[in-house]
Structures are given as structure tokens and as C-alpha cells.
Design an enzyme around this catalytic site. Structure first.
Site, PDB file in Angstrom:
ATOM      1  N   TYR A  52     126.403  39.524 -66.060  1.00  0.00           N
ATOM      2  CA  TYR A  52     127.639  40.237 -65.719  1.00  0.00           C
ATOM      3  C   TYR A  52     128.018  41.226 -66.824  1.00  0.00           C
ATOM      4  O   TYR A  52     128.849  42.101 -66.606  1.00  0.00           O
ATOM      5  CB  TYR A  52     128.813  39.262 -65.540  1.00  0.00           C
ATOM      6  CG  TYR A  52     128.681  38.276 -64.414  1.00  0.00           C
ATOM      7  CD1 TYR A  52     127.624  38.338 -63.502  1.00  0.00           C
ATOM      8  CD2 TYR A  52     129.615  37.267 -64.257  1.00  0.00           C
ATOM      9  CE1 TYR A  52     127.516  37.413 -62.477  1.00  0.00           C
ATOM     10  CE2 TYR A  52     129.514  36.343 -63.225  1.00  0.00           C
ATOM     11  CZ  TYR A  52     128.465  36.409 -62.345  1.00  0.00           C
ATOM     12  OH  TYR A  52     128.359  35.486 -61.335  1.00  0.00           O
TER      13      TYR A  52
ATOM     14  N   HIS B 202     120.789  30.762 -63.875  1.00  0.00           N
ATOM     15  CA  HIS B 202     121.383  31.561 -62.807  1.00  0.00           C
ATOM     16  C   HIS B 202     120.612  31.467 -61.485  1.00  0.00           C
ATOM     17  O   HIS B 202     121.219  31.377 -60.417  1.00  0.00           O
ATOM     18  CB  HIS B 202     121.476  33.018 -63.257  1.00  0.00           C
ATOM     19  CG  HIS B 202     122.640  33.746 -62.671  1.00  0.00           C
ATOM     20  ND1 HIS B 202     123.237  34.818 -63.282  1.00  0.00           N
ATOM     21  CD2 HIS B 202     123.338  33.562 -61.520  1.00  0.00           C
ATOM     22  CE1 HIS B 202     124.247  35.262 -62.540  1.00  0.00           C
ATOM     23  NE2 HIS B 202     124.312  34.520 -61.459  1.00  0.00           N
TER      24      HIS B 202
END
Length: 281
Positions: free
Chosen positions: A53, A111
Site C-alpha cells: 500500500y 499478503h
């Protein structure tokens, strides 16, 4: 509304609020202000970020700027697919902490499993060792299928505390959630509101919202809570942040829950990201 958000206890003893703030795309000074507001004024204590991010620094600054002590917060980040090899994973965890200027993460996740690359067991060992060093309090995964988790446990003997998966009324993941429950792994929902306007216009949920005098978002997030999932809705809007966390002064009936769960679709994934083949880098 209850003053505090209920908490759950993970299989390693770490506690988490049942709803948190997603921070995807919250960056820079505006991002700091949005996250700080969520902490100070809306009552969020669980904050979800990721290395990819590119906002771990923003999150860390918001935490330091807030009026809430660090030990009251639960901060999450995630290891990207390109750094699954053991040595790179270790350095990336350290870099995540440097970026945020934090001493530890409460929760750190892989992730995606990236099964074609097939290095997620190396990555998992790096998380295990980082936890032993005190850099992480609890370790988990995102988007792992049961067979991926079984491989982790078989190879390392360590079970994830949480699996963060795509979960919303259009893709309710009933079988995966049942498997999690049987194996004492908590389910966390990403994109709990489906990142789409069509779910907010859904007539079934709209009718329930009208009947309960709540918003569609509140009904959906209450549904997540009642199926036992931890949701992390993202919003930079102060009003929406408060709306999303204000779900503890009403309950959905069994009939309402069933009506929402029946909206699921076999192809309900938002971006068709199937963990069996999807590779994230």
C-alpha cells in the site's frame, strides 16, 4: 451504541477488535489526518496496512499523532509476494517497521500465497522467526486456501492466527469460513462492502436497512460481525468512519442474516483474484 468495540482472542492469545479501519490509498498528510481522526474521534483501534500500500509511514505518523497510546492499538501490515524468499522476507519485515517507525507490529500477514512461485513456506518461517524476536506479536496470512495453510502447518508446526480473505455478501466464503472455525483460525474480511456501488443499492439489504433504521453499510458490517468475521472497511470520511463502526446497538434476525447470505454468487470475487492461481508481486 456500546462505548467500546467488542474484541476477540486469537489462537496465540493476542486480542483484536471485531472491526477495524482499512487504510488502502490513505497516504500523505490527508491520510494521516483521516487515520488520526478514525483513532481519536471514531474509536478505531485496529488499523490495517500493507507493504504494497506504500503507506506504512503514513500509518505510523497517524499513530504517533493520535491521543491513544500505542499499546491500545492493533496495527497490521503484510508481506508482498516478491519478497517471499526467507532472507528478503526478513529484511522486508524490518523495512516495514522502519517505514512506520514502530518497534513491532501486532499482526503481520503474508499478503498472497503465490502458489506458482511456491515460496510461501519460506516466507512463513521468516514471520515465525520475526515473532520470536519480538518484531511481531501475531502472525497470519491473507487469501490462503486450506491446502496452503495445511502446508504451512505440516512444514513448520505453526498455525496462522488469522486468514484475511475477500468476503462480502456477494461472495460469502461459507465453506472457507467453516474450515477456519474448525481449525481455530479467525476470518478477517477484506473489501467487506465489496468496493462497489451495486451492493449499496441492493434491494434486499436496503429493505433490511429500512426496517432496522440503519444504513446499508451498517447492515452489511453487522452481518460480518454476526458471521464471526473481523471486517476492515476503508473510509477517509469522518462521517462514514463513525457510521461504519456504529453497529453494536442492533442485531440482525436469523431471517435477515439468511437473506443477506443468500446473495452470494459463485463468481462473486470483485477482481477474479483466485488464490489458487493469482500471483501478487
Amino acid at each position: 451504541m456500546e462505548k467500546s468495540v467488542p474484541e476477540i482472542t486469537l489462537n496465540d492469545g493476542v486480542t483484536l477488535p471485531v472491526i477495524g479501519l482499512g487504510t488502502y490509498k490513505l497516504k500523505g498528510n490527508q491520510g494521516v489526518k483521516a487515520i488520526q481522526h478514525a483513532i481519536d474521534h471514531a474509536g478505531y483501534r485496529l488499523l490495517d496496512s500493507a507493504y504494497n500500500y506504500e503507506n506504512e509511514g503514513t500509518l505510523g505518523e497517524a499513530v504517533r499523532s493520535s491521543s491513544v497510546s500505542r499499546d491500545e492499538l492493533r496495527i497490521t501490515s503484510k508481506l508482498p509476494g516478491r519478497y517471499h524468499s526467507y532472507d528478503l522476507a526478513v529484511m522486508t519485515i524490518e523495512e516495514s517497521l522502519y517505514r512506520a517507525n514502530l518497534d513491532y507490529y501486532d499482526l503481520y500477514l503474508i499478503h498472497w500465497p503465490n502458489p506458482i512461485q511456491n515460496q510461501y513456506i519460506e516466507a512463513w518461517q521468516a514471520l515465525i522467526d520475526a515473532k520470536k524476536k519480538g518484531l511481531i506479536r501475531s502472525i497470519g496470512v491473507c487469501n490462503f486456501l486450506p491446502e496452503h495453510i495445511e502446508s504451512l502447518v505440516q512444514e513448520t508446526g505453526v498455525k496462522p492466527s488469522i486468514n484475511q480473505i475477500e468476503l462480502h455478501p456477494f461472495f460469502n466464503q461459507a465453506s472457507q469460513r467453516e474450515w477456519h472455525e474448525q481449525n481455530q483460525i479467525y476470518t478477517q474480511s477484506w473489501s467487506p462492502l465489496a468496493r462497489a456501488n451495486d451492493i449499496l443499492q441492493n434491494s434486499v439489504i436496503q429493505q433490511i436497512a429500512n426496517d432496522d433504521n440503519k444504513t446499508v453499510s451498517q447492515v452489511i458490517l453487522r452481518w460480518h460481525y454476526q458471521i464471526g468475521a473481523i471486517s476492515i472497511p476503508k473510509s477517509a470520511s469522518p462521517d462514514r468512519q463513525l457510521e461504519n463502526i456504529s453497529i453494536f446497538d442492533f442485531s440482525l434476525t436469523q431471517e435477515e442474516m439468511s437473506s443477506i447470505s443468500q446473495l452470494t454468487k459463485p463468481d462473486g470475487r470483485i477482481n477474479k483474484q483466485d488464490p489458487a492461481v493469482y500471483e501478487e508481486f
